[in-house]
Design a protein around this motif. Sequence first.
Motif, PDB file in Angstrom:
ATOM      1  N   LEU A 198      -0.893   4.854  -5.612  1.00  0.00           N
ATOM      2  CA  LEU A 198       0.445   4.246  -5.780  1.00  0.00           C
ATOM      3  C   LEU A 198       0.356   3.194  -4.875  1.00  0.00           C
ATOM      4  O   LEU A 198       1.012   2.109  -5.070  1.00  0.00           O
ATOM      5  N   ARG A 199       0.156   3.231  -3.535  1.00  0.00           N
ATOM      6  CA  ARG A 199       0.087   2.474  -2.379  1.00  0.00           C
ATOM      7  C   ARG A 199      -0.766   1.296  -2.895  1.00  0.00           C
ATOM      8  O   ARG A 199      -0.326  -0.060  -2.515  1.00  0.00           O
ATOM      9  N   LEU A 200      -2.035   1.401  -3.444  1.00  0.00           N
ATOM     10  CA  LEU A 200      -2.797   0.549  -3.695  1.00  0.00           C
ATOM     11  C   LEU A 200      -2.425  -0.371  -4.782  1.00  0.00           C
ATOM     12  O   LEU A 200      -2.542  -1.559  -4.906  1.00  0.00           O
ATOM     13  N   ALA A 201      -2.011   0.264  -5.904  1.00  0.00           N
ATOM     14  CA  ALA A 201      -1.370  -0.565  -7.012  1.00  0.00           C
ATOM     15  C   ALA A 201      -0.095  -1.454  -6.351  1.00  0.00           C
ATOM     16  O   ALA A 201       0.163  -2.517  -6.925  1.00  0.00           O
ATOM     17  N   ALA A 202       0.896  -0.893  -5.385  1.00  0.00           N
ATOM     18  CA  ALA A 202       1.938  -1.582  -5.003  1.00  0.00           C
ATOM     19  C   ALA A 202       1.478  -2.910  -4.283  1.00  0.00           C
ATOM     20  O   ALA A 202       2.241  -3.900  -4.261  1.00  0.00           O
ATOM     21  N   ASP A 203       0.438  -2.424  -3.200  1.00  0.00           N
ATOM     22  CA  ASP A 203      -0.181  -3.703  -2.496  1.00  0.00           C
ATOM     23  C   ASP A 203      -0.476  -4.768  -3.447  1.00  0.00           C
ATOM     24  O   ASP A 203      -0.584  -6.084  -3.226  1.00  0.00           O
ATOM     25  N   LEU A 204      -1.022  -4.701  -4.588  1.00  0.00           N
ATOM     26  CA  LEU A 204      -1.665  -5.577  -5.556  1.00  0.00           C
ATOM     27  C   LEU A 204      -0.497  -6.409  -6.294  1.00  0.00           C
ATOM     28  O   LEU A 204      -0.529  -7.466  -6.546  1.00  0.00           O
ATOM     29  N   GLN A 205       0.540  -5.527  -6.252  1.00  0.00           N
ATOM     30  CA  GLN A 205       1.678  -6.292  -7.119  1.00  0.00           C
ATOM     31  C   GLN A 205       2.663  -6.683  -5.772  1.00  0.00           C
ATOM     32  O   GLN A 205       3.802  -7.319  -6.418  1.00  0.00           O
ATOM     33  N   GLY A 206       2.406  -6.536  -4.907  1.00  0.00           N
ATOM     34  CA  GLY A 206       3.269  -7.298  -3.543  1.00  0.00           C
ATOM     35  C   GLY A 206       4.692  -6.566  -3.341  1.00  0.00           C
ATOM     36  O   GLY A 206       5.747  -7.336  -2.943  1.00  0.00           O
ATOM     37  N   ARG A 207       4.444  -5.317  -3.646  1.00  0.00           N
ATOM     38  CA  ARG A 207       5.777  -4.663  -3.446  1.00  0.00           C
ATOM     39  C   ARG A 207       5.473  -3.269  -2.527  1.00  0.00           C
ATOM     40  O   ARG A 207       4.472  -3.165  -2.173  1.00  0.00           O
TER      41      ARG A 207
END
Length: 336
Positions: A198-207
């Motif tokens: 979830l952290r990696l996905a959020a980083d990619l989406q800028g959130r």
Amino acid sequence: MKISVLGAGAWGTALAIAACARHEVVLWARDAASVATMQAERRNARYLPDAPMPESLRLSSDLSAALAHGQGGLIVIATPMAALRSMLAVLPAGARCLWLCKGFEAGTGQLGHEIAREVVPHLATGVLSGPSFAQEVAAGQPTALVSASEHAELAQLGVAAFHSERLRVYSSADPVGVEVGGAVKNVMAIAVGIADGLRLAADLQGRKGPGLNARAALITRGLAEMQRLALALGASPETLLGLAGLGDLVLTATGDLSRNRRVGLLLAEGLDLPAILQRLGHVAEGVYSAPTVLARAQSLGVEMPITAAVVDVLEGRLDTHGAMEALMGRQAKSEW
């Protein structure tokens, strides 16, 4: 020493390779065609393709011969937990046996030592466990393990079999604690993998998503769950702070070679469980043991919220975001 390793998966193969420099080792696999291929190629192409097998390592598909070889020395069961009961049932009289499998048996909810008490109460048995990736052991990279048995002589036999310059083996009289650590850490690794995914996905989406603070919290509270269950089953609390508890938890929850961590990462990407298991190609014990761990804990009145959240995700009752929210939204309480 004469050692028979029953099961030619990654971990069984790695230990057989590690031990054959000093002992007479037979590695048994059920499928004769696979054994013939490994014999010709001198490697286990399916599980450890980059680890050459020394010429001194004997390979066999003859179970009777493998059992006879290890009867006077040490027999090591390196199958998945689902096959432990059937392998114990064929051990010869007087055999001394350690198993490598980690988890609770599906259906019965039993750990390895409980299965052994039912099937072979007259034999000396125990478990070899600890923070270890098979690839690193086969490559001779430094690793530490625990040989645990209620029979002190067998625990020391495990040390004599595998202790070397690169593989340090400690003895323990607490197989219960060692087995709980080895079983439950796989479930916790899925939880940590979800948070990291979830952290990696959020980083990619800028959130903003779960960070390293969340990882540390899950590992620490996961250890607390492991301790609670272990104590309820009669283990020593310090065992869970050692190699087979905290050590194995940290490795499995954070190591890139961890299949259980990988399950969590892929769940956070939105893949469904069948697709994940197909992509992995190997057993991720946490997927199969999580419901059993939870059922055993509930039968003992032990609270395991992280385990419960993982089970809810695996069985489709929660998505990964919902699981994190459920854990963070729990009522405040004393840490201990």
